[in-house]
Design a protein around this motif. Structure first.
Motif, short mmCIF file in Angstrom:
data_model
loop_
_atom_site.label_atom_id
_atom_site.label_comp_id
_atom_site.label_asym_id
_atom_site.label_seq_id
_atom_site.Cartn_x
_atom_site.Cartn_y
_atom_site.Cartn_z
N PHE A 83 63.10 56.61 41.52
CA PHE A 83 64.42 56.00 41.62
C PHE A 83 64.58 54.96 40.53
N ASN A 84 65.83 54.53 40.33
CA ASN A 84 66.14 53.43 39.42
C ASN A 84 66.37 52.17 40.23
N VAL A 85 66.12 51.02 39.65
CA VAL A 85 66.40 49.75 40.32
C VAL A 85 67.70 49.18 39.76
N PRO A 86 68.45 48.41 40.56
CA PRO A 86 69.79 47.98 40.13
C PRO A 86 69.79 46.86 39.10
N PHE A 87 68.66 46.21 38.88
CA PHE A 87 68.62 45.11 37.93
C PHE A 87 67.55 45.38 36.87
N SER A 88 67.56 44.60 35.81
CA SER A 88 66.64 44.81 34.69
C SER A 88 65.30 44.12 34.95
N TYR A 89 64.60 44.61 35.97
CA TYR A 89 63.29 44.05 36.28
C TYR A 89 62.26 44.56 35.28
N SER A 90 61.33 43.71 34.93
CA SER A 90 60.21 44.15 34.11
C SER A 90 59.22 44.91 34.96
N VAL A 91 58.34 45.63 34.30
CA VAL A 91 57.28 46.35 35.00
C VAL A 91 56.41 45.38 35.79
N LEU A 92 56.10 44.25 35.22
CA LEU A 92 55.30 43.25 35.91
C LEU A 92 56.00 42.77 37.18
N ASP A 93 57.31 42.51 37.09
CA ASP A 93 58.07 42.07 38.27
C ASP A 93 58.05 43.11 39.37
N ILE A 94 58.23 44.38 39.00
CA ILE A 94 58.24 45.46 39.99
C ILE A 94 56.90 45.51 40.72
N ALA A 95 55.81 45.46 39.97
CA ALA A 95 54.48 45.54 40.59
C ALA A 95 54.20 44.32 41.46
N LEU A 96 54.66 43.15 41.03
CA LEU A 96 54.43 41.93 41.81
C LEU A 96 55.14 41.96 43.16
N MET A 97 56.20 42.78 43.27
CA MET A 97 56.88 42.91 44.56
C MET A 97 55.94 43.43 45.64
N GLY A 98 54.91 44.14 45.23
CA GLY A 98 53.93 44.62 46.19
C GLY A 98 53.11 43.51 46.82
#
Length: 247
Positions: A71-86
């Motif tokens: 899927f796509n995310v609605p905002f321009s998150y970096s890869v690091l930000d996406i992984a940190l959500m975990g």
């Protein structure tokens, strides 16, 4: 690790699964196969805990991590930000990532050989790269059980190979128990220890992958003739659909 007994799941007033039962030992890999709309994603949602069963039991021995379809995310998150959500459950509702959180995620990036993607925007990545980042996000929660919904959908053969090799390594080298859905029997016979075929809301076949993933069972599952194709000079084989029924 997983014990499901007489599970009944409904969505929108319709019974999706009726009497599903299976077990998976710690360190195993379960491949779930079935036609579109048959209930595979609903089963995963029940394992994760986002859908409550109507009846039956679903016992999970450990912390589950979930990887949805691409899927796509609605905002321009970096890869690091996406992984940190975990790491959200460990950081807390109003907390901020600390040094340990960044270190944990970067260790995963190194393990998965995607450290060079850290500063890139998630939505600019290829499908295979995004899938690896989402697996990193799930692993960042320090899960014991990794649950993936069609992890290789829409990926080319090279990226399918990367993801399948990674899942095998996570299980055999790092002790992660894995459940994944797929439309590719080859992925099941490559890495799975167990298979679950869902052929209707009350029609299930579960057992060791060698006994369950067969030409006859797959032909009945998909309502099209599926044949075993053997490679000359080796014990290696795959399954292929015979799409023209006049052959």
């Amino acid at each position: 690790m997983i014990e499901v007994q007489d599970l009944v799941v409904s969505r929108g007033g319709n019974t999706i699964l009726d009497g599903c039962s299976f077990a998976l030992q710690k360190g195993g890999i379960l491949a779930v196969l079935g036609r579109n709309g048959i209930g595979k994603t609903s089963l995963l949602a029940t394992l994760v805990g986002t859908v409550a069963p109507d009846r039956g039991t679903c016992r999970i021995g450990g912390r589950p991590g979930y990887v949805p379809q691409l899927f796509n995310v609605p905002f321009s998150y970096s890869v690091l930000d996406i992984a940190l959500m975990g790491r959200a459950a460990r950081i807390g509702l109003f907390g901020s990532p600390g040094k340990q959180d960044y270190e944990a995620v970067r260790r995963l990036f190194a393990l998965m050989k995607i450290s060079d993607l850290e500063d890139q925007t998630f939505n600019t990545l290829s499908g295979g790269q995004r899938q690896l980042v989402m697996i990193a996000q799930a692993l960042a929660s320090e899960c014991d059980l990794l649950i993936l919904d069609e992890p290789c959908s829409a990926l080319d053969y090279k990226n399918q190979s990367v993801v399948i090799d990674l899942l095998y390594s996570l299980c055999h080298d790092h002790g992660i128990t894995i459940v994944f859905t797929t439309h590719m029997p080859q992925h099941a016979i490559e890495i799975a220890t167990d298979a679950l075929l869902i052929n209707g809301k009350a029609a299930f076949i579960h057992g060791p992958v060698d006994a369950v993933v067969t030409s006859d069972n797959l032909s009945a599952l998909y309502d099209v003739r599926i044949a075993q194709a053997n490679f000359v000079g080796s014990d290696y084989f795959t399954y292929m659909p015979v799409l023209r029924q006049d052959r």
